[in-house]
Enzyme design. Sequence first.
Site, PDB file in Angstrom:
ATOM      1  N   GLY A  30       0.837  -1.191   0.000  1.00 36.27           N
ATOM      2  CA  GLY A  30       0.000   0.000   0.000  1.00 36.27           C
ATOM      3  C   GLY A  30       0.870   1.238   0.000  1.00 36.27           C
ATOM      4  O   GLY A  30       2.019   1.199   0.450  1.00 36.27           O
ATOM      5  N   GLN A  49       2.784   9.921   1.425  1.00 34.60           N
ATOM      6  CA  GLN A  49       4.086   9.241   1.474  1.00 34.60           C
ATOM      7  C   GLN A  49       4.967   9.600   0.278  1.00 34.60           C
ATOM      8  O   GLN A  49       6.165   9.335   0.298  1.00 34.60           O
ATOM      9  CB  GLN A  49       3.901   7.721   1.518  1.00 34.60           C
ATOM     10  CG  GLN A  49       3.280   7.226   2.810  1.00 34.60           C
ATOM     11  CD  GLN A  49       3.198   5.716   2.809  1.00 34.60           C
ATOM     12  OE1 GLN A  49       2.261   5.145   2.260  1.00 34.60           O
ATOM     13  NE2 GLN A  49       4.185   5.059   3.401  1.00 34.60           N
ATOM     14  N   CYS A  83       6.072  -0.013   7.302  1.00 39.97           N
ATOM     15  CA  CYS A  83       5.673   1.181   6.560  1.00 39.97           C
ATOM     16  C   CYS A  83       6.846   1.636   5.705  1.00 39.97           C
ATOM     17  O   CYS A  83       7.974   1.710   6.200  1.00 39.97           O
ATOM     18  CB  CYS A  83       5.274   2.274   7.552  1.00 39.97           C
ATOM     19  SG  CYS A  83       4.704   3.790   6.765  1.00 39.97           S
ATOM     20  N   LEU A  84       6.581   1.943   4.432  1.00 39.28           N
ATOM     21  CA  LEU A  84       7.666   2.389   3.547  1.00 39.28           C
ATOM     22  C   LEU A  84       8.284   3.696   4.045  1.00 39.28           C
ATOM     23  O   LEU A  84       9.417   4.009   3.703  1.00 39.28           O
ATOM     24  CB  LEU A  84       7.145   2.572   2.118  1.00 39.28           C
ATOM     25  CG  LEU A  84       6.705   1.284   1.410  1.00 39.28           C
ATOM     26  CD1 LEU A  84       6.138   1.603   0.032  1.00 39.28           C
ATOM     27  CD2 LEU A  84       7.851   0.297   1.295  1.00 39.28           C
ATOM     28  N   HIS A 129      -4.437   1.152   7.517  1.00 37.94           N
ATOM     29  CA  HIS A 129      -3.092   1.753   7.603  1.00 37.94           C
ATOM     30  C   HIS A 129      -2.973   2.920   6.620  1.00 37.94           C
ATOM     31  O   HIS A 129      -2.509   4.004   6.983  1.00 37.94           O
ATOM     32  CB  HIS A 129      -2.052   0.653   7.299  1.00 37.94           C
ATOM     33  CG  HIS A 129      -0.631   1.124   7.289  1.00 37.94           C
ATOM     34  ND1 HIS A 129       0.316   0.648   8.175  1.00 37.94           N
ATOM     35  CD2 HIS A 129       0.021   2.010   6.491  1.00 37.94           C
ATOM     36  CE1 HIS A 129       1.486   1.237   7.922  1.00 37.94           C
ATOM     37  NE2 HIS A 129       1.328   2.063   6.906  1.00 37.94           N
ATOM     38  N   GLU A 130      -3.410   2.684   5.377  1.00 43.31           N
ATOM     39  CA  GLU A 130      -3.289   3.736   4.353  1.00 43.31           C
ATOM     40  C   GLU A 130      -4.209   4.903   4.656  1.00 43.31           C
ATOM     41  O   GLU A 130      -3.835   6.065   4.472  1.00 43.31           O
ATOM     42  CB  GLU A 130      -3.592   3.173   2.959  1.00 43.31           C
ATOM     43  CG  GLU A 130      -2.651   2.074   2.499  1.00 43.31           C
ATOM     44  CD  GLU A 130      -1.190   2.429   2.680  1.00 43.31           C
ATOM     45  OE1 GLU A 130      -0.812   3.609   2.555  1.00 43.31           O
ATOM     46  OE2 GLU A 130      -0.416   1.504   2.989  1.00 43.31           O
ATOM     47  N   HIS A 137      -2.726   7.304   6.971  1.00 41.85           N
ATOM     48  CA  HIS A 137      -1.754   8.235   6.379  1.00 41.85           C
ATOM     49  C   HIS A 137      -2.443   9.511   5.899  1.00 41.85           C
ATOM     50  O   HIS A 137      -1.845  10.590   5.926  1.00 41.85           O
ATOM     51  CB  HIS A 137      -1.044   7.585   5.183  1.00 41.85           C
ATOM     52  CG  HIS A 137       0.133   6.737   5.555  1.00 41.85           C
ATOM     53  ND1 HIS A 137       1.223   7.214   6.260  1.00 41.85           N
ATOM     54  CD2 HIS A 137       0.420   5.435   5.301  1.00 41.85           C
ATOM     55  CE1 HIS A 137       2.110   6.249   6.427  1.00 41.85           C
ATOM     56  NE2 HIS A 137       1.643   5.143   5.860  1.00 41.85           N
TER      57      HIS A 137
HETATM   58 ZN   LIG Z   1       2.658   3.388   5.915  1.00 41.59          ZN
END
Ligand SMILES: [Zn+2]
Length: 190
Positions: A49, A54, A105-106, A147-148, A151
């Site tokens: 995701g 991000q 998480c990226l 999660h997304e 963000h």
């Molecule tokens: Zn993340």
Amino acid sequence: MAILKVARLGHPVLRTKAKPVPVSEITSPGVQRLIDDMFETMREYSGIGLAAPQVHVSSRIFVAGLRPSQAIQEMSDDHEMPFITLINPEITLVPGAPDEGWEGCLSIPDMRGLVPRAAEIRVRAHDRTGKRIEISAKGLPARVIQHENDHLDGILFFDRMLTLATLTFMDEYQRFWAKHDEDEEEKSHA
Ligand SMILES: [Zn+2]
């Protein structure tokens, strides 16, 4: 298409509430290119995701998924989460016992923690064609979408952990916590 630079923990864009996308702009070349680039960036970094903040764009858009599929209305299979693009999503948590699961998480490279999430959710959003869609999700897809969506509100997975006791670097995760499920690796970062 282009691989975009991913914002990392500490960049203020990750703590900013993202702005809704005007529906009339969803099909614009700029938004469509952003979505294509987000998918390419997600793939490049083996994510499941990726939310627009991000990649330094404070708009309510995220992409997610593992496989191409037309059937996205009911998502419950952990291994076949279809690719989705959700714009201006509104999430409803279905009441019930929360699920605890590992998240990465990226934007927080090489770390992981155990996060409680609603086991089942319903989502209303626009897709990338501007159409209104409704999705019901359980299991991993429900976790990734929550999660997304966080963000978009400037919330990171740390904030959802009940305690930081399980916060771990990836190497230590592999040594001390992993259940030797190889699939876990593929779906670790969002
Ligand atoms: Zn993340």
